[in-house]
Design a protein around this motif. Structure first.
Motif, PDB file in Angstrom:
ATOM      1  N   GLU A   1       0.843  -1.191   0.000  1.00 31.41           N
ATOM      2  CA  GLU A   1       0.000   0.000   0.000  1.00 31.41           C
ATOM      3  C   GLU A   1       0.887   1.253   0.000  1.00 31.41           C
ATOM      4  O   GLU A   1       1.338   1.697   1.053  1.00 31.41           O
ATOM      5  CB  GLU A   1      -0.934   0.011   1.208  1.00 31.41           C
TER       6      GLU A   1
ATOM      7  N   GLN B   1       0.164   4.362  -0.380  1.00 28.61           N
ATOM      8  CA  GLN B   1      -0.394   5.471   0.387  1.00 28.61           C
ATOM      9  C   GLN B   1      -0.061   5.326   1.876  1.00 28.61           C
ATOM     10  O   GLN B   1       0.297   6.297   2.549  1.00 28.61           O
ATOM     11  CB  GLN B   1      -1.905   5.541   0.186  1.00 28.61           C
TER      12      GLN B   1
ATOM     13  N   THR C   1       3.647   6.173   2.410  1.00 28.82           N
ATOM     14  CA  THR C   1       3.898   7.625   2.461  1.00 28.82           C
ATOM     15  C   THR C   1       3.428   8.210   3.789  1.00 28.82           C
ATOM     16  O   THR C   1       4.124   9.013   4.425  1.00 28.82           O
ATOM     17  CB  THR C   1       3.177   8.323   1.305  1.00 28.82           C
ATOM     18  N   GLU C   2       2.229   7.804   4.220  1.00 22.54           N
ATOM     19  CA  GLU C   2       1.680   8.308   5.486  1.00 22.54           C
ATOM     20  C   GLU C   2       2.570   7.919   6.667  1.00 22.54           C
ATOM     21  O   GLU C   2       2.844   8.732   7.554  1.00 22.54           O
ATOM     22  CB  GLU C   2       0.274   7.746   5.678  1.00 22.54           C
TER      23      GLU C   2
END
Length: 455
Positions: free
Chosen positions: A265, A267, A270-271
């Protein structure tokens, strides 16, 4: 050997030695004066006897003449060059002198002699007999009176020395106790600290301001510094373990997520990276702040210099405005520029803390005001933000205290800013006042006393 006994022994020894030297000097000086006086008296008597003897020689038989001049406690005699037929006449108590061997002298002789452990003055003067030959008229006189006086003086000085040693020993004992009392008190206090683990100071009696009192003051100051540093260390450990736990937990959680699902994942990857980076920066800032608070004021290396306050504030406001892109206004109430004596770097850091707080808790413009009132310079940082409840104002300088916990946590606040500001202000001698009203805003006032106007 204990210090007290050493001081007692050395002091008593030095006093005793000094007293003995004085008494010995007195004895030998007095002895010399008495002996010189005895010799001078004997020589004058000899001159008188010699003159009278010369006038009577030939008119009065020699035996009768000698008997008439016999000293009360001595001997008189005529000694010829061949030392034959030398008549000698002695007093009743000095008949043993007649057994002393006679010696002919070609000149006058005046001296003291010792015979059978007794001291005498000896005078010899050349005379001319009736037949024209040269002989010696010799008078030997006992110095028993002078010797007795010197014996009594010797005894008195010895007794005085021994009696004087008693107060010397007592005074040296008192002196040693007086000197070692603060040391003993410090040793006792340090032993109690070691056993109990609690800091204690020694009780100072009086206000003498001597070296012993100053040593006690220095010891108490050192204990206070140790206690303060120990408390700061304990507080640092407690605060660090408490506050670092949250970012470490967040970092641990996101790293676990990365291990499980990070590659699948993007995303989430990055988070997680952003969250870890944010918490790492917050941990770094918090650690630096904690280390600063752990220092004592005396370890801050304060450097006082003359600073133009108008220029400093104008520069600081400009830098902060550009860095955070926020609306800040700077107003000077008194037009005359003001020169103060302070640590420029610490003052800038203090201003940045209050400006940063005003920025975090207010979305409106911030006003920085410089002025002078009642012989005091004031710097006011005024915001129109959320404000602080009156009941919370006394707590805002406590470490890790947050007025709006959700907002400050969201913006990365650690609750240490105002604590650091208070420490800096105390270190550079600036008084901080905080006035606030919930929903209206907050005014932070810095009061400075050491200043002068620039011409």
């Amino acid at each position: 050997m204990k210090l007290r006994n050493k001081i007692n022994l050395y002091t008593a020894f030095l006093f005793a030695l000094l007293l003995m030297i004085i008494n010995i000097t007195v004895y030998y000086t007095f002895s010399s004066l008495i002996l010189d006086s005895e010799l001078a008296t004997a020589h004058k008597e000899m001159e008188k006897v010699s003159d009278n003897f010369g006038e009577s020689l030939g008119k009065v038989p020699d035996d009768a003449l000698l008997r008439s001049y016999v000293p009360i406690n001595g001997m008189i005699q005529i000694v010829t060059e061949d030392n034959k037929n030398s008549p000698a006449y002695t007093s009743a108590g000095e008949q043993n002198l007649s057994e002393r061997k006679s010696v002919f002298y070609r000149s006058e002789v005046s001296k003291t002699i010792e015979y059978e452990k007794r001291h005498y003055t000896f005078e010899s003067m050349p005379i001319i007999l009736q037949d024209g030959s040269v002989a010696n008229l010799q008078i030997t006189k006992s110095m028993e009176t002078a010797t007795n006086i010197l014996s009594i003086l010797h005894l008195v000085l010895t007794l005085v020395t021994l009696l004087a040693l008693i107060p010397v020993f007592i005074s040296s004992r008192f002196l040693s106790n007086f000197i070692t009392r603060p040391v003993t008190s410090m040793i006792k206090t340090m032993t109690e600290i070691r056993k109990s683990g609690k800091f204690k100071t020694i009780k100072l009696e009086g206000n003498s301001k001597d070296e012993l009192f100053q040593m006690g003051q220095t010891f108490n100051h050192m204990i206070e510094l140790l206690e303060m540093n120990f408390e700061k260390q304990e507080q640092f450990v407690s605060n660090a373990s408490h506050e670092l736990k949250t970012p470490l937990t967040i970092i641990e959680s996101y790293t676990s997520l990365l291990k499980r699902r990070g590659l699948k994942e993007p995303q989430l990857f990055t988070e997680s990276i952003e969250a870890i980076h944010s918490e790492a920066l917050r941990m770094k800032e918090m650690t630096e702040q904690l280390l600063m608070l752990a220092r004592h004021h005396e370890q801050w290396n304060i450097e006082l210099n003359h600073v133009n306050l108008n220029q400093l504030l104008n520069q600081t406001v400009s830098v902060f405005k550009n860095a955070y892109n926020c609306d800040i206004k700077f107003e000077v109430v008194n037009e005359a520029p003001l020169l103060i004596e302070t640590d420029e770097k610490k003052l800038k850091q203090l201003l940045f803390i209050f400006l940063d707080n005003a920025r975090k808790y207010s979305d409106e413009s911030i006003l920085v005001e410089l002025g002078k009132e009642n012989d005091e310079i004031y710097i006011k940082i005024i915001d129109h933000g959320i404000g602080i409840q009156e009941s919370e104002l006394p707590k805002v300088f406590d470490r890790f205290y947050r007025v709006d916990k959700a907002r400050s946590r969201k913006q990365g606040g650690s609750g240490l800013g105002l604590s650091i500001a208070k420490e800096i202000a105390d270190a550079i001698g600036i008084e901080v006042q905080l006035d606030s009203e919930a929903g209206i805003g907050t005014t932070a006032t810095l009061l400075i006393q050491r200043f002068e106007k620039l011409s």
